[in-house]
Design an enzyme around this catalytic site. Sequence first.
Site, PDB file in Angstrom:
ATOM      1  N   GLN A 272       7.414   5.395  26.018  1.00 15.94           N
ATOM      2  CA  GLN A 272       8.323   5.253  27.160  1.00 15.94           C
ATOM      3  C   GLN A 272       7.636   5.759  28.419  1.00 15.94           C
ATOM      4  OE1 GLN A 272      11.588   7.906  26.683  1.00 15.94           O
ATOM      5  NE2 GLN A 272      12.864   6.976  28.265  1.00 15.94           N
ATOM      6  N   GLY A 273       7.454   4.882  29.403  1.00 18.44           N
ATOM      7  CA  GLY A 273       6.788   5.282  30.648  1.00 18.44           C
ATOM      8  C   GLY A 273       7.777   5.427  31.782  1.00 18.44           C
TER       9      GLY A 273
ATOM     10  N   SER B 143       8.925   9.112  33.243  1.00 14.91           N
ATOM     11  CA  SER B 143       8.622  10.265  34.101  1.00 14.91           C
ATOM     12  C   SER B 143       7.234  10.164  34.719  1.00 14.91           C
ATOM     13  CB  SER B 143       8.678  11.549  33.277  1.00 14.91           C
ATOM     14  OG  SER B 143       9.980  11.797  32.847  1.00 14.91           O
TER      15      SER B 143
ATOM     16  N   SER C 168       5.656  10.799  24.858  1.00  8.46           N
ATOM     17  CA  SER C 168       5.551  11.007  23.411  1.00  8.46           C
ATOM     18  C   SER C 168       4.997   9.733  22.790  1.00  8.46           C
ATOM     19  CB  SER C 168       6.928  11.282  22.804  1.00  8.46           C
ATOM     20  OG  SER C 168       7.515  12.364  23.470  1.00  8.46           O
TER      21      SER C 168
ATOM     22  N   GLU D 126      19.317   7.020  24.382  1.00  5.62           N
ATOM     23  CA  GLU D 126      18.510   8.180  23.997  1.00  5.62           C
ATOM     24  C   GLU D 126      19.415   9.372  23.703  1.00  5.62           C
ATOM     25  OE1 GLU D 126      15.634   9.327  26.933  1.00  5.62           O
ATOM     26  OE2 GLU D 126      14.702  10.804  25.610  1.00  5.62           O
TER      27      GLU D 126
ATOM     28  N   GLU E  96      20.307  20.782  33.971  1.00  5.47           N
ATOM     29  CA  GLU E  96      20.901  20.628  35.303  1.00  5.47           C
ATOM     30  C   GLU E  96      21.333  19.178  35.530  1.00  5.47           C
ATOM     31  OE1 GLU E  96      18.122  22.301  34.550  1.00  5.47           O
ATOM     32  OE2 GLU E  96      18.852  24.327  34.947  1.00  5.47           O
TER      33      GLU E  96
END
Lengths: 382, 347
Positions: free
Chosen positions: A124-125, A127, A159, A240, A364
């Site tokens: 997963q790209g 962040s 990951s 997710e 947060e």
Amino acid sequence: MHFDDTREQANFRKRVISWLEETLPGLRKVGKESSEEELSRHWQKLMHDGGWLGLAWPKEFGGQGLSAIEEAIFNEECVRRDAPIPINLLGILLGGPTIIVHGTDAQKKRYLPKILSADEIWCQGFSEPGNGSDLAGLRTRAEKTEGGWRISGQKVWTSSGHLAHKCLLLARTDPSASKHRGITYFLADTSAFDIRPLRMINGEAEFNEMFIDDVFVADEDVLGEVNGGWQVAMTTLTVERNSVAFNLQVWARQALDRLAAEVMEQGLADDTYVLERLGEFEAEVEAIRIGTIRSTSALSAGSQAGVEGSTVKLQWAHAVQNIARFALELGAIDLVLAGAEGSGYWINRYLRARGHSIEGGTDEIQKSIIAERVLGLPRSRL
Amino acid sequence: MKAILEEEQRLVVEVAERMAGNGLQNAQRLLSGAPWPEYPDHDLMANWQGLAIGEADGGSGGRLVDLALLIRTLSIRLTPCRYIDHVIALQAAFGAGLPIDFKVADEGQWCLAVAEPRTPPFGPFACRLSNNRIDGTKTGVPFGNRAEIAIIALEDNRIALAKPSESILSDSADPLAEYACLTFNGSAAEHVSDNANGGLLRATVLIAAELCGVAQGAVDNGSAYAKERAQFGQPIGSYQGVAHQLAEAQVATETAWSLTLYACWAIDSGNSDAQKAVHAAKAKASEAAVFSSERALQVHGGIGMTWESTPHLYLKRAITRAAVLGGTHWHRQQLGSALLSKISSVS
């Protein structure tokens, strides 16, 4: 309102358990001589051959056409028995479900079967070094070219990046649009990415950074609309938070049972403070299990996945962090000496757990989601 | 698993919402000296006291979770009613296997008398039963001052139905509830059961349901104020320092509600988990109600410290009910002990 299995669910669970008990001992023998990666690869093949993958996916794309509940039962029994993680976890958990919602028929045919067979492994790209919580501010750029897009940028905390063939990749396609409106979701090939592992504070290397330099992605590999990638990404993030919940509750249960055993070993079973803390943890871990049963029931009864995932994620991170910290607070010196015989568990668990309130959306961010979508408070970010 | 509300349960919530309608206004009126409101007590007593009691036992059927939903919904608005404590006493009697005469129940208030001065929540008790007569004192009995019938917890897992000899109204921290000290001077035990625990489990989980409502009501109350109150040119709910407190309270509230729903189900289905589930529900519901009301008060700022404001009503209800049928500390410890005995029986 029923919290136990219906007759069909109980039968399904029985089939799962008998298959796992037949299959896992053989796998463990193989496991002794192979790496974790080979074990995960082999495990996914066994699951695939046995027809246990894509339980809630449509049959026409290699799934089993069942519901979120059967998937949850299967995952729960796997984690209970410490089964390995399938090698293509992110393809199964995130890629497949997102493609099922937003993909064209051609994309579904092209990608879904290979996710299940692990012929194509996904990462997963999302962040970036400059954009974590502020995902929509991402700076990876995609420029239009003949028949597709040329993409450049940098991604982080990826990951499975080192194993992957394919990437769920977000890039900015319209820098002039407002930040949520200029993003496109690509199904990119990773063969031309430069992927480097990152070492975590517990010494392990679960994730990577990825450098993307002028990599071509074809038009047919855009998922959803051009500049409509934010909505597609929201599907991935919701999936997710919801799909991992059943694993989370078992992981938390395992940690707590282990803490209870530790308490007895250290002769603290009559300490009223220790008992009170154990009781607090027990209630929290039970609440995660029950909350997950409630949200999975709602999903399979046709509700849209909502913010329940944020609640469970907050509860889980909090519970596991506190359980691991309390184990160390019990004060046995060998628990903090990683490497001493059989003692690495708690210090490793404690250090790794610090990431639970950061990964997959920080505490947060989850609280802001709850404040806005459950309580209807005004948006605090632009 | 099919852990979603069924059609009739959604109906219970709807009806309860209608009855709870102007609960908070009633509460404020009561505070300024108005007499105890007849609505919705009158309707509740007439139509809903047999809920979650089998028809064979004179009740109107339905499950414990239905009653939990009704109580939670009424409590979200702190609707002044004596029904909740009346029905909790009926449920304690029912769970313990004491016969319930609904003709008597129609006539007047019932109460559940458990606590004794300076005694652990569930005994050992000083109240004595001998020759079918009860002697002793019970304290903190909700609406005990108005009760015709008391369900009294006794030693050795016994519980009895009797008429109190005398009652003294206590000074309650919660201005919308009444608590009394009851004396029994050789009161005749009309019925005795040796399954007090069966009744106290049902009563305790219903107090948890009430606390879940209080917690949710406090979160809603704090959120409503945070949307409307502006400082530095913005609604204060747009500041994370405010918004995140309320989000944390919402998570605590949801945690408690999941545990309470499960505990109701576990009792109803005779699950071996029931005892543990009730400890977890009561501990977390008390915690959530106190935490959420404290957050609601904080979010209100100085106004929250005034008698005319709403948050203190939630806070006082939370603090008081958290102490009924076992405090947070006690329930957590029981749960911790249960976990250790599970682990040692496995190993």
